[in-house]
Design an enzyme around this catalytic site. Sequence first.
Site, mmCIF file in Angstrom:
data_model
loop_
_atom_site.group_PDB
_atom_site.id
_atom_site.type_symbol
_atom_site.label_atom_id
_atom_site.label_comp_id
_atom_site.label_asym_id
_atom_site.label_seq_id
_atom_site.Cartn_x
_atom_site.Cartn_y
_atom_site.Cartn_z
ATOM 1 N N GLU A 117 62.649 41.794 20.469
ATOM 2 C CA GLU A 117 61.671 40.172 21.206
ATOM 3 C C GLU A 117 60.508 40.636 20.187
ATOM 4 O O GLU A 117 59.456 40.179 21.241
ATOM 5 C CB GLU A 117 62.428 39.876 22.247
ATOM 6 C CG GLU A 117 63.250 39.218 22.313
ATOM 7 C CD GLU A 117 63.801 38.860 23.639
ATOM 8 O OE1 GLU A 117 63.119 39.246 24.855
ATOM 9 O OE2 GLU A 117 65.117 38.995 24.807
ATOM 10 N N GLU A 136 74.496 40.088 23.007
ATOM 11 C CA GLU A 136 73.721 39.210 24.024
ATOM 12 C C GLU A 136 74.567 38.088 24.220
ATOM 13 O O GLU A 136 74.590 36.969 24.249
ATOM 14 C CB GLU A 136 72.682 38.968 24.251
ATOM 15 C CG GLU A 136 71.984 40.160 24.344
ATOM 16 C CD GLU A 136 70.189 40.261 25.101
ATOM 17 O OE1 GLU A 136 70.498 39.226 25.548
ATOM 18 O OE2 GLU A 136 70.093 40.968 24.682
HETATM 19 O O1 G3I Z 1 67.429 42.339 41.427
HETATM 20 C C1 G3I Z 1 66.263 41.529 42.114
HETATM 21 C C2 G3I Z 1 67.203 40.913 42.901
HETATM 22 O O2 G3I Z 1 67.276 41.884 44.688
HETATM 23 C C3 G3I Z 1 65.810 39.431 43.905
HETATM 24 O O3 G3I Z 1 66.967 38.945 45.448
HETATM 25 C C4 G3I Z 1 66.443 38.234 42.764
HETATM 26 C C5 G3I Z 1 65.660 37.239 42.773
HETATM 27 O O4 G3I Z 1 64.631 36.563 41.688
HETATM 28 O O5 G3I Z 1 65.702 39.570 41.040
HETATM 29 C C6 G3I Z 1 66.354 40.313 41.370
HETATM 30 O O6 G3I Z 1 66.133 40.508 39.859
HETATM 31 C C7 G3I Z 1 66.840 39.852 38.717
HETATM 32 C C8 G3I Z 1 67.490 40.578 37.483
HETATM 33 O O7 G3I Z 1 67.014 40.117 36.268
HETATM 34 C C9 G3I Z 1 68.720 40.999 38.294
HETATM 35 O O8 G3I Z 1 69.551 39.929 38.684
HETATM 36 C C10 G3I Z 1 65.061 39.974 38.256
HETATM 37 O O9 G3I Z 1 64.818 38.746 38.915
HETATM 38 C C11 G3I Z 1 65.335 38.905 36.675
HETATM 39 O O10 G3I Z 1 63.814 38.693 36.142
HETATM 40 C C12 G3I Z 1 65.562 39.866 36.249
HETATM 41 O O11 G3I Z 1 66.693 39.109 34.973
HETATM 42 C C13 G3I Z 1 67.197 40.102 33.872
HETATM 43 C C14 G3I Z 1 65.949 39.043 32.768
HETATM 44 O O12 G3I Z 1 66.917 40.080 31.299
HETATM 45 C C15 G3I Z 1 65.102 39.923 32.440
HETATM 46 O O13 G3I Z 1 64.499 41.976 32.857
HETATM 47 C C16 G3I Z 1 68.104 39.136 33.437
HETATM 48 O O14 G3I Z 1 68.871 39.549 34.343
HETATM 49 C C17 G3I Z 1 69.347 39.525 31.903
HETATM 50 O O15 G3I Z 1 69.855 39.264 31.723
HETATM 51 C C18 G3I Z 1 67.959 39.777 30.688
HETATM 52 O O16 G3I Z 1 68.572 39.962 29.794
HETATM 53 C C19 G3I Z 1 67.662 39.466 28.882
HETATM 54 C C20 G3I Z 1 68.206 40.428 27.609
HETATM 55 O O17 G3I Z 1 67.488 41.651 28.787
HETATM 56 C C21 G3I Z 1 66.957 40.806 26.659
HETATM 57 N N1 G3I Z 1 67.360 38.917 25.744
HETATM 58 C C22 G3I Z 1 67.383 38.227 26.611
HETATM 59 C C23 G3I Z 1 68.154 38.553 27.854
HETATM 60 C C24 G3I Z 1 68.757 37.286 28.840
HETATM 61 O O18 G3I Z 1 67.151 36.846 29.602
#
Ligand code: G3I
Length: 364
Positions: free
Chosen positions: A158, A264
């Site tokens: 990105e 994805e």
């Molecule tokens: O693990 C913690 C948990 O302990 C907590 O209770 C919870 C509360 O919000 O958060 C959890 O972590 C989250 C994690 O996902 C696991 O679910 C983070 O807040 C959250 O920011 C994180 O989001 C991920 C996001 O990327 C940011 O890294 C998404 O799962 C993931 O699907 C998403 O993937 C991205 C790709 O890497 C790049 N392209 C877009 C795609 C979708 O946004």
Amino acid sequence: MQSTYIFLLFLFLISICANCNIARESTPIAQGLKDYADFPIGNSISIRKIIEDEKYRTMIKQNFNSITSGNDMKMYTIGREEGKYNWEKADETLAFCERNNQRIFGHTLVWHLGLPKWIQNNGKEHGADWVDEYLETYITKVVSRYKGKVAAWDVVNEAFETAGGNYRETFWYQYLGKEYIAKAFRYAHAADPEAELFYNDFNIERDTAKFLGVLKMIEELKSEGVPITGLGFQMHLRMDIPDEVIAYTLKKAGETGLKIHFSELDIIFNRHDDTKDGGEQVYKELTKEMEQAQAEKYKNLVLMYRKYIPKNQQYGITFWGCNDRDTWIKRFFGIEDWPTVFDENLNPKRAYYGFMEGLKEKIR
Ligand code: G3I
């Protein structure tokens, strides 16, 4: 004496049980999506869920022969603490994939989101030289640790604005300019010359200005001898994105000669503006007609991939999360939706069979 025998028998039975588990774990399960494709079919996983949820684990093993770690191999996981590398989840993910003979797709080395605070602070304090040095050290450490094991990396994720053809002014860009991209690819290649190295982005199948910006960058990188070998289309699709637009983009992507990965994939019904909580709940429930339309959309997408991407450039199609229960879409956009091919109980939807038909159908 008798109690010693009983104890030894007990130990023997435990060791048999442990071996049974390992055997069961490593026995490939046939007849899933992967068995109908002549390119890898992947999904993103969370290793914690794999360990905890047997139904989910079985479904992943049955259907997918390529695995991307959803979050466990990101910089905010591996590099979250200064002076320490946190390998645990990445190592467990690799071990799971190795046991099950699944390809590992590394996601992602360089991204602007979730960048640990300590990295940002050091950047502020020490400037561009420190940032470049950290970029090199981090990429070298991670890629060399998994050399020969991780088949491909999303090296940069990105780097373009959400819409249009301009570079995103990320942390990396602010200190190193767009050169950070070339540098990242070079560092990764030096650490594992055999790994396929991808640039990965979203909306490029639908936003022509953004796609052309990415193509221009690829041309520049290639002309400078930068070792980029793949282009990842995230393919977070919406039902209303016309197939004709996607077909146009894919034909052009094929002409780059790069490996093309749908990295994805999911297909949502409702609208959004690409921002957190920016979803608009147009559809409140999933009707049979909607399910059928989604199945056709999945099918057409696979057919287009097979038709427009030359065989030797088909690096695979990877879903982003495999069920409507855990999908990132609901949390991120703040809406209800049904974007994946498995329902909330991990049962295959019509979309699953649509995707499968796309794999099986003869291409004219
Ligand atoms: O693990 C913690 C948990 O302990 C907590 O209770 C919870 C509360 O919000 O958060 C959890 O972590 C989250 C994690 O996902 C696991 O679910 C983070 O807040 C959250 O920011 C994180 O989001 C991920 C996001 O990327 C940011 O890294 C998404 O799962 C993931 O699907 C998403 O993937 C991205 C790709 O890497 C790049 N392209 C877009 C795609 C979708 O946004």
